[in-house]
Design a protein around this motif. Structure first.
Motif, PDB file in Angstrom:
ATOM      1  N   ARG A 105       8.780   2.315   0.540  1.00 19.56           N
ATOM      2  CA  ARG A 105       7.743   2.817   1.428  1.00 19.56           C
ATOM      3  C   ARG A 105       7.952   2.424   2.885  1.00 19.56           C
ATOM      4  NH1 ARG A 105       2.060   2.021  -1.018  1.00 19.56           N
ATOM      5  NH2 ARG A 105       1.737   4.060  -0.091  1.00 19.56           N
ATOM      6  N   SER A 110      14.529   1.754   2.835  1.00 20.91           N
ATOM      7  CA  SER A 110      14.456   2.519   1.582  1.00 20.91           C
ATOM      8  C   SER A 110      15.816   3.010   1.084  1.00 20.91           C
ATOM      9  CB  SER A 110      13.521   3.719   1.770  1.00 20.91           C
ATOM     10  OG  SER A 110      14.046   4.605   2.737  1.00 20.91           O
TER      11      SER A 110
ATOM     12  N   SER B 275       3.158   2.850   6.919  1.00 20.17           N
ATOM     13  CA  SER B 275       1.753   2.661   6.554  1.00 20.17           C
ATOM     14  C   SER B 275       0.869   2.627   7.796  1.00 20.17           C
ATOM     15  CB  SER B 275       1.573   1.394   5.720  1.00 20.17           C
ATOM     16  OG  SER B 275       2.025   0.274   6.437  1.00 20.17           O
TER      17      SER B 275
ATOM     18  N   ASP D 117       1.606   0.333  -6.335  1.00 20.95           N
ATOM     19  CA  ASP D 117       1.705   0.195  -4.876  1.00 20.95           C
ATOM     20  C   ASP D 117       0.441  -0.410  -4.273  1.00 20.95           C
ATOM     21  OD1 ASP D 117       4.213   1.354  -4.873  1.00 20.95           O
ATOM     22  OD2 ASP D 117       3.532   3.342  -4.298  1.00 20.95           O
TER      23      ASP D 117
END
Lengths: 306, 306, 306, 306
Positions: A105, A110, B275, D117
């Motif tokens: 993420r 990644s 995020s 997650d």
């Protein structure tokens, strides 16, 4: 000797600023438009100087990879596959375990999980449908173990558990790296027989993944995806003051200051990092698949992936 | 006066290094843990000095937003919603058009498209099912136009086409910005009545989106998601040499050199940018939804989104 | 004659259960392992019977595409590119506008937007850097307009606005379709000169996108990604009762009942729909790129995409 | 008795078409708008009839969850958290291991990995920074092991390896399920102390994950995300012929025929499955976090997640 923050042994050597370091052997050559640099650290002492364990580090560089040039990508996948197959000895029993390190993420971290998604796994075919398992196929399994903050489990704990169950004859770890030079982001691949050592990688593994910790040979394949912002700033400052020794102290002060104001969390990365990581993961996976399945054609490998 | 590369008017003002600039008004205050800085550029001349068009720039800053503190996020969404509703005058006919600038596939540039995904659109309800359209609802439509390299169409061309069809009374543009200070990445929001001007944003729009080019008021909401690597390097160097005027020339040389070696494409961003952008897009969308639907509750807004 | 819910003209014809329908011409042939079925509806009347506007519908089918067979994918991309280039006449001025219909966030409806991501756009190069624009290049622009529930803007409104600005000589619409037979999901492509008509597609466009509504030729390229659950249930029931005419009424009752209990919202799709849509979007984009840039090689096209 | 394909014990019981089955206890109640159905299979024999192992199955149903009603989601998370904390006994030593089953790249099968997650993991805090580890915190770790076709490693092998290293006192498995009724997709949650049994789940695990295979209590939390297309077709046919016993043979023939023509790979799922799975994963993770960290507030849990 000042150590800069890079996961590439060739950059550590360059940063040392010396033509030769006792106990370190450096070789250069070029094939198919790819620059190869081999750094062999023969002595532990020399390794400490460079902040890298004793062993072989091979870096393949090709700018065209980042420019998405088709020929460059094929050349890189081919050469990397060859070098990798030279490092993996199929002497023992058991499968090869491919480990994709990093956090799915966080884009620049990644690479490992994305490469795992495209790695051909076959171990279950031997176990579940032995009569169909192709004689030319070799046993491969793969895992993206996630990162400590997401699992609460150290990567080395998890891989060690799996090693005791799967009894692999070798491990290949794929990881995102940090570099010093922006020109190497997404265009260089480092291959080493030393595994992964603490403090390396974008995700900062706390403990080593190597023959000592896991009991089997560990080959690491890494691609730089970031420069640490503090490294970049430090470099910019050094550039400015290269001939002024008296500034050394001022530099240290400023570096500390930069790190304090959040720069420690900041990374330098290309704007197009999303597509770059996807592309490079495809190249690494292609090289791994060829190295591990030397008797299957590219078409057969593709057809066997779901 | 040296201009640094930042989309925040407050940083341009700070970089100017003067306590006061004629024709520029600066106000500070704090509410609910959020620092507010208002920069009003009264004269075109002063704007040129700061590299920003004449108009009002309000920056809301709250470190807790980046640390994912729930109270900070709510405070930011509330205050931003209030300030935004002050800027949007519902005087004319027609909907408000919300435009999410940027490229969905480049994480730090994806703020606009992500915010659009969570914006409540209602215009079609008035047209398709007028008998059910809630009297308390206002007409809103939204688009993420994509970027020039993906569409082959200038954003201003596309929005101008839509303006002639939709006849909106106002436009709100949401965009990723660049900043100078790493502490503002993901924790500051700039609100301005000047729209989007060329060269701003992570995606680098070539032409202005403002009242002049579109014929209706254009309010821009932006969040810094990157620092340009060359800016960071430059800053680090300036820090080192702040009291040495004679270094100015050396600095320029080095900056040019840094840009040449690919740094121009590199951005500095937090590791957790994926995020962070998702979080902030949620805050912006919540503020936009409140500002544009003052008579609906949060629950009603949530329930109406598909 | 009972109409079943499918966007494929060839399935509508089959469902009619007649060997021949006056005013409808059907041709079959096979090339490179791809089955081609051409349905030409010559008369409006016949079109009404089949629930499809008058025009040409060409379906290319190849099971290997869904099995990810490399040769099948290449054959499909090649043939589709050829047929498409036959339909697009470069007679007028202006670019070709490629429109990716559907919702990026709903996997089976994301084919259009995903194909747009891989379409080579060039229009801006002619405008921004005319001196570098390759003489062999043709002007192409592309947009994924989003869906009504996300934008509040009818697709036809948005495209009509763009048509008046861009003045394209032709439009190619890419869309996800529904089919009746599960064997065609992800393995068939329908090409038609009739554009998109209301009620078709996974996303259910309310108004036609065709020469009448947009003023320029509209070619539609569609791939079935779903079967409607109610269609599947209905089909299963018909299969059971194929020779019992008296059941017709019972069937209608049950169909209504099935639709009432939420089946109307349900779709039937392969488990691997995520990778299937990504794959097929790549094939469609490759065909579109070849058809629109006949003088560029695949390598040049790839290199020009960012 | 005919068994239909569903992972919900309550549906297996309903499908049996009997008011009572010896050895099976069924209880219904409602709390906060959530329908609770408890099926207790007391005897192995009765379990065989229902195709489910002996144990307790609790299903929580609330239509509002799928309609994204905020109150329904909160009620579901609260009740599920309570029931879950009743099932997990913190008697032994060691952490609780949360396992997210399924394939992240297949939307309806991605519930488990998505829930992982958002699960708060703490085990590493006790080990790495014991002095800061909050006394009120309990030790939790989590893993999304991937699926056999991607790893080449059976889930049970992987979890068994981890169990021997981590010595957890209990395991919570999160998985996507299949149901029979479309109304339960995305709106029901099944909680059971029997773990995961072969043939269940969207991903079809070949071997059981339960106390027998792993040596520690295994609690499974599942949400139906699909109906198998063949089940839907079969159901439609049964509906039509419910009072005609002589059709039984014809039904079997047709079912076989449907399965042959690819329906075996097809799933029935809501169009909005992407957002539905994301939403439900958030609800499950919230419930798990509350059940496993009873002394932390929601705000503290949120703040501790990165």
């Amino acid at each position: 000797m000042r150590q800069i923050r890079t996961d590439l042994a060739m950059e550590s050597f360059q940063a040392a600023g010396q033509d030769a370091i006792p106990g370190v052997e450096v070789n250069h050559w070029e094939t198919m438009g790819v620059q190869m640099t081999e750094v062999i650290i023969h002595q532990e002492d020399a390794g400490r100087q460079l902040g890298k364990p004793q062993g072989v580090y091979l870096t393949l560089e090709c700018e065209g990879v980042r420019q998405r040039d088709m020929d460059s990508r094929l050349a890189m996948a081919n050469l990397l596959g060859e070098e990798l197959s030279r490092m993996v000895k199929w002497e023992g029993e058991g499968p090869v375990l491919v480990v994709g390190l990093g956090n799915r993420r966080i884009t620049p971290d990644s690479l490992g999980p994305l490469a795992i998604d495209r790695t051909l796994v076959t171990r279950h075919m031997f176990r579940e449908i032995p009569e169909y398992a192709d004689k030319r196929m070799r046993s491969v399994c793969a895992i993206a173990p996630g990162v400590l903050g997401v699992t609460g489990i150290e990567t080395v704990e998890m891989i060690r558990s799996l090693v005791s169950t799967l009894k692999p004859q070798a491990i290949i770890c794929i990881d995102s790296l940090s570099a010093r030079s922006s020109s190497r982001i997404g265009s260089a691949v480092q291959l080493t027989d030393t595994g992964i050592h603490p403090g390396s990688g974008v995700g900062n593994h706390r403990r080593a993944l190597n023959r000592e910790s896991l009991g089997v040979p560990v080959i690491a394949v890494g691609v730089p995806t970031v420069i640490y912002a503090a490294t970049l700033a430090r470099d910019a400052m050094e550039l400015l003051n290269e001939d002024e020794q008296d500034h050394e102290e001022a530099l240290d002060d400023i570096e500390r200051q930069l790190l304090r104001e959040d720069l420690g969390d900041m990374i330098v990365t290309p704007r197009e990092i999303d597509s770059l990581v996807t592309d490079v993961a495809g190249i690494i996976a292609a090289a791994v698949n060829r190295a591990l399945q030397p008797e299957l054609s590219d078409e057969e490998i593709m057809a066997m992936m779901d």
